[in-house]
Design a protein around this motif. Structure first.
Motif, PDB file in Angstrom:
ATOM      1  N   ALA A   1       0.755  -1.245   0.157  1.00 35.43           N
ATOM      2  CA  ALA A   1       0.017  -0.174  -0.117  1.00 35.43           C
ATOM      3  C   ALA A   1       1.053   1.296   0.118  1.00 35.43           C
ATOM      4  CB  ALA A   1      -0.921   0.032   1.212  1.00 35.43           C
ATOM      5  N   ILE A   2       1.999   1.231   0.672  1.00 30.03           N
ATOM      6  CA  ILE A   2       2.849   2.391   0.791  1.00 30.03           C
ATOM      7  C   ILE A   2       3.459   2.646  -0.423  1.00 30.03           C
ATOM      8  CG2 ILE A   2       5.193   3.314   1.642  1.00 30.03           C
ATOM      9  CD1 ILE A   2       4.161   1.766   4.443  1.00 30.03           C
ATOM     10  N   SER A   3       3.945   1.466  -1.227  1.00 28.62           N
ATOM     11  CA  SER A   3       4.443   1.381  -2.686  1.00 28.62           C
ATOM     12  C   SER A   3       3.393   2.257  -3.651  1.00 28.62           C
ATOM     13  CB  SER A   3       4.961   0.141  -2.984  1.00 28.62           C
ATOM     14  OG  SER A   3       5.321   0.104  -4.380  1.00 28.62           O
TER      15      SER A   3
ATOM     16  N   PRO B   1       9.141  -6.403   8.124  1.00 31.48           N
ATOM     17  CA  PRO B   1      10.240  -5.894   7.222  1.00 31.48           C
ATOM     18  C   PRO B   1      11.732  -5.974   7.715  1.00 31.48           C
ATOM     19  CG  PRO B   1       9.026  -3.936   7.826  1.00 31.48           C
ATOM     20  CD  PRO B   1       8.342  -5.093   8.606  1.00 31.48           C
ATOM     21  N   GLY B   2      12.520  -6.457   6.893  1.00 27.57           N
ATOM     22  CA  GLY B   2      13.900  -6.591   7.276  1.00 27.57           C
ATOM     23  C   GLY B   2      14.399  -5.160   7.611  1.00 27.57           C
ATOM     24  N   ASP B   3      14.016  -4.269   6.746  1.00 25.89           N
ATOM     25  CA  ASP B   3      14.695  -2.876   7.049  1.00 25.89           C
ATOM     26  C   ASP B   3      13.690  -1.825   6.485  1.00 25.89           C
ATOM     27  OD1 ASP B   3      16.260  -0.564   6.923  1.00 25.89           O
ATOM     28  OD2 ASP B   3      17.645  -1.028   5.415  1.00 25.89           O
TER      29      ASP B   3
ATOM     30  N   GLU C   1      13.691   0.191   3.036  1.00 26.83           N
ATOM     31  CA  GLU C   1      12.461  -0.244   1.969  1.00 26.83           C
ATOM     32  C   GLU C   1      11.985   1.136   1.687  1.00 26.83           C
ATOM     33  OE1 GLU C   1      11.446  -2.904   0.805  1.00 26.83           O
ATOM     34  OE2 GLU C   1      11.796  -4.558   1.999  1.00 26.83           O
ATOM     35  N   VAL C   2      11.573   1.927   2.396  1.00 28.69           N
ATOM     36  CA  VAL C   2      10.877   3.197   2.379  1.00 28.69           C
ATOM     37  C   VAL C   2      11.934   4.240   1.232  1.00 28.69           C
ATOM     38  CG1 VAL C   2      10.056   5.284   3.041  1.00 28.69           C
ATOM     39  CG2 VAL C   2       9.345   3.113   4.247  1.00 28.69           C
ATOM     40  N   ALA C   3      13.170   4.337   1.604  1.00 27.88           N
ATOM     41  CA  ALA C   3      14.210   5.105   0.900  1.00 27.88           C
ATOM     42  C   ALA C   3      14.398   4.715  -0.275  1.00 27.88           C
ATOM     43  CB  ALA C   3      15.483   5.095   1.613  1.00 27.88           C
TER      44      ALA C   3
END
Length: 413
Positions: free
Chosen positions: A298-300, A325-327, A331-333
């Motif tokens: 959803a964020i993507s 999530p691992g990181d 992921e967001v960056a």
């Protein structure tokens, strides 16, 4: 008489460490244009001009440049009252310089001194309006400290103190009414938390004094006032449904909670013997703020929707997915790379929930093994069972490696 009412500029504020001076300048430039287009005679700024009591040189420059621009735009009278974020002494320091320019500053009030009362004239010198300017009221302004009193007694003292100051302000305004002419409209100001007022989470509103113990009702304001101009609450709103008792709200969103809110300033038209006409003027958005919330897909998706926007975007990302999530930050960056989106804050709601649940547990940590603590942590984070099995296997491998590398007599703690 055309009156423009605004409040809660918070010049010098920041958001997640980012300064908001550019937005503030754009707003003040826009406001000077509104003053000219609407032929505004009186500007009322009802508190929280600055975000703190020691504003930066940049904030002061924005403030004084705007006052010059407002006068150049044809505004004949400007009245500014202090809010709870302002320093009364700082605001009032240039008062003697500004008053000859018809710019009046009211920083403090108290018993026997209910602020400032001003009789404003038309260009031909005839009385046009009276303003009873009451600033933010501090506890010491409205009651005497009495040791040992109860919370209810203190609340009653505050309510009576506020009511008394507004009664004094009204009486001072009545004394100014011209004797040989029709009564002119009286406008009253305030910076406080009215009962029933709406706020938004994260808007920075400090619910204190005339609000920190007891929020005042609309009945503290003189019923005969043509208009009551308030500041403090950031959501534009009427008080008790009364059209002539208003908060204009903050013109610039101070946080992500206000991002989707339509900001406004208020235009009031008054004349002797005629009810005031009140209307709002929408404030443009000078910075795109947004909250992106959901699991990683959803964020993507939302980031992709914003990818082609022409304006830079400041975003907060709130992760509330079930998977671990691992990181998350990484992921967001990666998602926002190459976009006009700058992520100022990332929240992992699983961690927030875990922290809250920890306060509700009476279980002693010493009673649990390391493996049990790790299992409980996965449960509070609501990690799916299939992920829990893999994580537990990895955890046990890490424990074995730590045990095999530990020197004799070592302590895992």
């Amino acid at each position: 008489m055309n009156v423009l009412h605004t409040a809660d500029w918070h010049l010098g504020m920041t958001l997640c460490g980012r300064r908001r001076d550019k937005e503030a300048k754009e707003f003040l430039d826009w406001l000077a244009g509104v003053i000219e287009r609407e032929s505004v005679d009186l500007l009322l700024v009802t508190g929280d001009i600055f975000d703190n009591g020691s504003p930066s040189a940049t904030s002061q420059s924005l403030y004084y440049r705007f006052l010059t621009a407002a006068a150049a735009a044809g505004c004949r009278h400007i009245i500014i009252t202090a809010g709870n974020h302002d320093s009364p002494a700082f605001l009032e320091a240039p008062r003697e310089i500004l008053e000859p320019l018809n710019i009046h500053i009211v920083g403090k009030a108290g018993a026997g001194h209910p602020g400032g009362t001003f009789l404003l004239d038309r260009p031909d010198g005839k009385p046009e309006c009276i303003v009873a300017a009451v600033p933010y009221l501090r506890d010491r302004d409205i009651r005497h400290s009495t040791p040992g009193i109860s919370i209810d007694e203190k609340a009653l003292q505050i309510r009576k103190g506020v009511q008394s100051i507004y009664q004094e302000a009204w009486e001072a305004a009545c004394i100014m009414q011209p004797e040989d002419r029709p009564r002119v409209p009286v406008i009253v100001t305030g910076h406080l938390f009215a009962a029933g007022g709406k706020t938004i989470e994260g808007d920075g509103v400090r619910d204190q004094v005339a609000g920190f113990i007891e929020r005042v009702g609309a009945d503290v304001f003189p019923a005969e006032a043509a208009y009551v101009a308030l500041g403090h609450l950031h959501v534009p709103q009427k008080v008790a449904g009364i059209d002539t008792i208003r908060y204009p709200g903050s013109p610039i969103p101070v946080g992500f909670g206000e991002a989707e809110q339509q900001k406004e300033v208020i235009i009031v038209t008054t004349a002797p013997g005629i009810p005031a006409v009140v209307r709002s003027v929408p404030v443009p958005r000078f910075r795109h703020l947004t909250t992106i919330r959901g699991d990683l897909p959803a964020i993507s998706d939302r980031i992709n929707e914003l990818r082609d926007t022409s304006d830079p975007v400041w975003a907060e990302v709130i992760y509330d997915g079930a998977a671990l999530p691992g990181d998350l930050m990484g992921e967001v960056a990666g998602m926002v790379e190459g976009t006009p989106i700058e992520v100022l804050r990332v929240k992992d709601m699983r961690l927030v929930s875990a922290a809250l649940s920890a306060y509700q547990s009476c279980e002693e940590l010493a009673e649990l093994t390391e493996t049990e603590v790790f299992r409980r942590r996965m449960e509070t984070a609501e990690i799916p069972p299939e992920q829990q099995d893999r994580l537990m296997t990895a955890f046990r491998e890490v424990r074995r490696d730590m045990d095999s590398n530990e020197p004799d007599g070592g302590d895992l703690a």
